[in-house]
Design a protein around this motif. Structure first.
Motif, PDB file in Angstrom:
ATOM      1  N   ALA A   1       0.949  -0.944  -0.192  1.00 58.77           N
ATOM      2  CA  ALA A   1      -0.360   0.310   0.191  1.00 58.77           C
ATOM      3  C   ALA A   1       0.810   1.171   0.215  1.00 58.77           C
ATOM      4  N   GLY A   2       2.167   0.905   0.025  1.00 61.15           N
ATOM      5  CA  GLY A   2       2.752   1.754   0.208  1.00 61.15           C
ATOM      6  C   GLY A   2       3.526   3.081   1.219  1.00 61.15           C
ATOM      7  N   ASP A   3       3.216   1.598   2.608  1.00 65.37           N
ATOM      8  CA  ASP A   3       3.907   2.798   3.210  1.00 65.37           C
ATOM      9  C   ASP A   3       5.303   2.400   4.126  1.00 65.37           C
ATOM     10  N   ASP A   4       5.090   4.180   4.363  1.00 62.15           N
ATOM     11  CA  ASP A   4       7.368   3.861   4.177  1.00 62.15           C
ATOM     12  C   ASP A   4       7.925   2.602   5.596  1.00 62.15           C
ATOM     13  N   THR A   5       6.854   2.916   7.015  1.00 66.91           N
ATOM     14  CA  THR A   5       6.654   2.142   8.297  1.00 66.91           C
ATOM     15  C   THR A   5       6.868   0.627   8.079  1.00 66.91           C
ATOM     16  N   SER A   6       5.853   0.425   7.023  1.00 67.81           N
ATOM     17  CA  SER A   6       5.777  -1.130   7.085  1.00 67.81           C
ATOM     18  C   SER A   6       6.456  -1.787   6.425  1.00 67.81           C
ATOM     19  N   ALA A   7       7.487  -1.177   5.523  1.00 70.32           N
ATOM     20  CA  ALA A   7       8.303  -1.460   4.528  1.00 70.32           C
ATOM     21  C   ALA A   7       9.937  -1.320   5.655  1.00 70.32           C
ATOM     22  N   HIS A   8       9.964  -0.461   6.358  1.00 70.29           N
ATOM     23  CA  HIS A   8      11.392  -0.255   7.532  1.00 70.29           C
ATOM     24  C   HIS A   8      11.191  -2.003   8.661  1.00 70.29           C
ATOM     25  N   ILE A   9       9.882  -1.961   9.038  1.00 71.13           N
ATOM     26  CA  ILE A   9       9.696  -2.789  10.210  1.00 71.13           C
ATOM     27  C   ILE A   9      10.165  -3.819   9.657  1.00 71.13           C
ATOM     28  N   ALA A  10       9.698  -4.743   7.952  1.00 67.78           N
ATOM     29  CA  ALA A  10       9.317  -5.718   7.417  1.00 67.78           C
ATOM     30  C   ALA A  10      11.161  -5.811   7.219  1.00 67.78           C
ATOM     31  N   GLY A  11      12.106  -5.328   7.084  1.00 69.73           N
ATOM     32  CA  GLY A  11      13.154  -4.780   7.284  1.00 69.73           C
ATOM     33  C   GLY A  11      14.206  -5.291   8.216  1.00 69.73           C
ATOM     34  N   LYS A  12      13.118  -4.662   9.275  1.00 73.09           N
ATOM     35  CA  LYS A  12      14.167  -5.308   9.957  1.00 73.09           C
ATOM     36  C   LYS A  12      14.218  -6.590  10.904  1.00 73.09           C
ATOM     37  N   VAL A  13      12.337  -7.324  10.312  1.00 74.02           N
ATOM     38  CA  VAL A  13      11.986  -8.132  10.884  1.00 74.02           C
ATOM     39  C   VAL A  13      13.372  -9.419  10.795  1.00 74.02           C
ATOM     40  N   PHE A  14      14.278  -9.272   9.589  1.00 78.08           N
ATOM     41  CA  PHE A  14      14.265 -10.091   8.282  1.00 78.08           C
ATOM     42  C   PHE A  14      16.227 -10.077   8.808  1.00 78.08           C
TER      43      PHE A  14
ATOM     44  N   SER B   1      12.112   1.310   1.010  1.00 79.21           N
ATOM     45  CA  SER B   1      11.964   2.004   2.510  1.00 79.21           C
ATOM     46  C   SER B   1      12.013   3.278   2.233  1.00 79.21           C
ATOM     47  N   ASP B   2      13.767   3.218   1.921  1.00 79.89           N
ATOM     48  CA  ASP B   2      14.232   4.172   2.108  1.00 79.89           C
ATOM     49  C   ASP B   2      13.546   5.381   0.523  1.00 79.89           C
ATOM     50  N   TYR B   3      12.979   4.255  -0.320  1.00 77.48           N
ATOM     51  CA  TYR B   3      12.228   5.371  -1.946  1.00 77.48           C
ATOM     52  C   TYR B   3      10.710   5.561  -1.343  1.00 77.48           C
ATOM     53  N   LEU B   4      10.336   4.962  -0.678  1.00 76.93           N
ATOM     54  CA  LEU B   4       8.867   5.890  -0.283  1.00 76.93           C
ATOM     55  C   LEU B   4       8.709   6.448   0.830  1.00 76.93           C
ATOM     56  N   THR B   5       9.908   6.383   1.709  1.00 74.66           N
ATOM     57  CA  THR B   5       9.999   7.745   2.627  1.00 74.66           C
ATOM     58  C   THR B   5      10.263   9.333   1.993  1.00 74.66           C
ATOM     59  N   ARG B   6      11.361   8.809   0.664  1.00 74.74           N
ATOM     60  CA  ARG B   6      11.902  10.223   0.096  1.00 74.74           C
ATOM     61  C   ARG B   6      10.640  10.608  -0.735  1.00 74.74           C
ATOM     62  N   ARG B   7       9.295   9.362  -1.403  1.00 73.42           N
ATOM     63  CA  ARG B   7       8.906  10.071  -2.055  1.00 73.42           C
ATOM     64  C   ARG B   7       7.283   9.968  -1.946  1.00 73.42           C
ATOM     65  N   ALA B   8       7.271  10.817  -0.269  1.00 72.63           N
ATOM     66  CA  ALA B   8       6.538  10.951   0.438  1.00 72.63           C
ATOM     67  C   ALA B   8       5.462  11.600  -0.243  1.00 72.63           C
ATOM     68  N   HIS B   9       6.222  12.630  -1.506  1.00 72.53           N
ATOM     69  CA  HIS B   9       5.265  13.472  -1.424  1.00 72.53           C
ATOM     70  C   HIS B   9       4.357  12.761  -3.069  1.00 72.53           C
ATOM     71  N   LEU B  10       4.705  11.613  -3.425  1.00 68.78           N
ATOM     72  CA  LEU B  10       4.251  11.405  -4.471  1.00 68.78           C
ATOM     73  C   LEU B  10       2.567  10.831  -4.212  1.00 68.78           C
TER      74      LEU B  10
END
Length: 376
Positions: free
Chosen positions: A263-276, A304-313
């Motif tokens: 869904a484009g959520d950067d927090t979820s992507a960050h969490i997933a990265g840390k889980v693995f 996660s990095d891309y979603l954070t940097r491009r939140a304006h999209l």
């Protein structure tokens, strides 16, 4: 989540019909807006879930059956106009320059009038929220109503959600104090993911201990439905992930986190990265017990990095191609060039400008002025 009952907003009612008529947005536009005002969709009133006063609310019609919103295929010719407009719209969103967006509104309008629901949704977002177009507020109101009426014919669940938004800010169908929730509940029943999440949240705010367990079950059903949609709701996924991890249901929490990334959520992507994988031996994510996988962690981190940097999209920002990049185990990882689909579009070459002949033809068959995209 937005407050559905801010009296100062609800008191700002729909502009008068004479003002709508005066708007230079075309006779058909004004007439359509007035018809909606005169004939509000009273049948959705049966879907009301309670009064605006939560403490005195009496629950009605709480039963919920999960329905997933069905998105029709996008017309190819109209898609050329949409992609051209969206590309240049994206380029203007970080530091918008006055007047730039006006150049691309006709393309959005003509695409929307030819059944392109993505163009319709983006256009309504612009009309409701953007301050970078040269349209008076009252004209935007009339035009937003016009396009949502078009959306009702091809994507009724989303259209009902938009009626609830319009009522919240003081215009849209003729309404009373609870009508925003009426439309929101109808949107949820028809399959809109965001509405399903928001109705569930509203249910849990009701002050009534005796019905708590019933409301919780309905809320859980709505949240899970919103997460498993074709286009998942980011807030629903993140909330469910937090809930399941707190209850130590880590495998389910990972599934919901993954959907949040889609869904484009950067927090979820960050969490997933840390889980693995996490370099911190005391990371709370290690208790999830997920088998360490540095490559999966790396890919989620890049996303996660891309979603954070491009939140304006947002709201178009998404990772709908996530399962083609980092599918959940035990699926093997496919090769990947390091970019998500929307990134390739945003960073790639500009789509070819649609030909004048195509613009004229699509505008003509929709009864629009090819220069403005508004009704003749």
């Amino acid at each position: 989540m937005k407050n559905k009952h801010i009296s100062s907003l609800l008191s700002t009612m729909l502009v008068s019909m004479p003002l709508l008529t005066a708007c230079d947005v075309g006779r058909e536009l004004a007439r359509s807006a007035m018809d909606i005002v005169r004939n509000p969709q009273t049948d959705v009133g049966k879907q009301v879930l309670g009064s605006s006063s939560y403490k005195r609310s009496k629950l009605k019609n709480l039963e919920f059956t999960c329905v997933k919103e069905q998105f029709p295929s996008l017309p190819q010719e109209a898609d050329q106009l949409y992609r051209y407009a969206l590309y240049h719209d994206f380029k203007n969103r970080w530091l918008p320059k006055p007047g730039v967006l006006d150049r691309y509104l006709p393309y959005y309008r003509i695409a929307a009038a030819n059944g392109h629901w993505q163009a319709n949704l983006t256009l309504q977002e612009i009309l409701l929220k953007s301050k970078d177009i040269n349209i008076e507020t009252r004209e935007r109101r009339g035009e937003g109503i016009y396009w949502n009426e078009k959306l009702m014919k091809i994507l009724p669940a989303s259209a009902h959600y938009w009626w609830s938004l319009y009522i919240d800010v003081g215009y849209g169908p003729k309404h009373g104090a609870d009508d925003s929730i009426i439309y929101l509940r109808k949107a949820a029943d028809l399959g809109n993911a965001k509405a399903q999440y928001e109705v569930g949240e509203l249910l849990m705010k009701i002050q009534d201990d005796s019905s708590h367990s019933v409301r919780l079950k309905v809320t859980d059903k709505m949240r899970v439905c919103a997460i498993n949609q074709i286009y998942p709701d980011a807030e629903a996924a993140l909330m469910a992930s937090v809930t399941e991890s707190s209850e130590k249901n880590y495998k389910l929490a990972l599934i919901y986190t993954h959907q949040g990334v889609k869904a484009g959520d950067d927090t979820s992507a960050h969490i997933a990265g840390k889980v693995f994988y996490s370099q911190n031996p005391n990371s709370r994510h290690k208790q999830w017990g997920i088998t360490e996988d540095k490559e999966r962690s790396r890919r989620y981190g890049i996303i996660s990095d891309y979603l954070t940097r491009r939140a304006h999209l947002k709201p178009e920002l998404n990772v709908h191609d996530l399962d083609e990049i980092v599918p959940l185990p035990p699926a093997k990882l496919p090769s990947w060039d390091g970019k998500i689909a929307i990134q390739r579009f945003e960073e790639g070459p500009a789509p070819a400008k649609p030909s004048d002949e195509l613009v004229r033809r699509l505008a003509q068959q929709a009864g629009l002025d090819p220069n403005t995209g508004l009704p003749k």
